[in-house]
Design an enzyme around this catalytic site. Structure first.
Site: not given
Length: 141
Positions: A34, A103
């Site tokens: 990813c 994140c």
């Protein structure tokens, strides 16, 4: 949502960026499939994280989250570092777009992985539940 000034600042001028050859603990999290991979290095003395570095392969939000996380744990006790949450990282950055929250999750997990590595290398007992491996917050693998 546009990125906050803090996100842009930590992306353009990341704090504590780099590799640490003599790290006491190294944590690597993420998934190459990813695209977001974080590596966190910690130097520990008397239970205090006296130095921390990171390398991140990912987007601006991933770099900013890593940078902010290192700032938040540097000089803190290991116990304090383990309390770092992705929510605290997001708040310290004055927010992240919803689709970039993963994140901050990676940053939290990178800190925990580095501490776990430090514990393992030094034979320090710990609650394995605190370090249960999760799936990649980006792609779920």
């Amino acid at each position: 949502m546009l990125y906050s000034e803090k996100v842009m600042d930590h992306f353009r001028n990341p704090r504590n960026l780099g590799k640490m050859d003599d790290a006491d603990g190294i944590g690597e999290v993420g998934n190459a499939k990813c695209g977001d991979i974080m590596k966190m290095y910690i130097k520990v003395k008397d239970g205090i994280i006296e130095d921390v570095k990171f390398n991140t392969f990912g987007c601006g939000s991933a770099i900013a989250s890593s940078s902010m996380a290192t700032e938040m744990i540097k000089g803190k006790s290991i116990d304090d570092a383990l309390e770092l949450s992705n929510k605290a990282v997001v708040e310290a950055l004055d927010g992240l777009p919803t689709h970039k929250i993963h994140c901050s999750v990676l940053a939290e997990e990178a800190v925990k992985a580095a501490v776990k590595d430090y514990y393992d290398k030094n034979g320090i007992a710990y609650d394995k539940e605190k370090f249960a491996p999760g799936s990649c917050p980006t792609c779920g693998e």
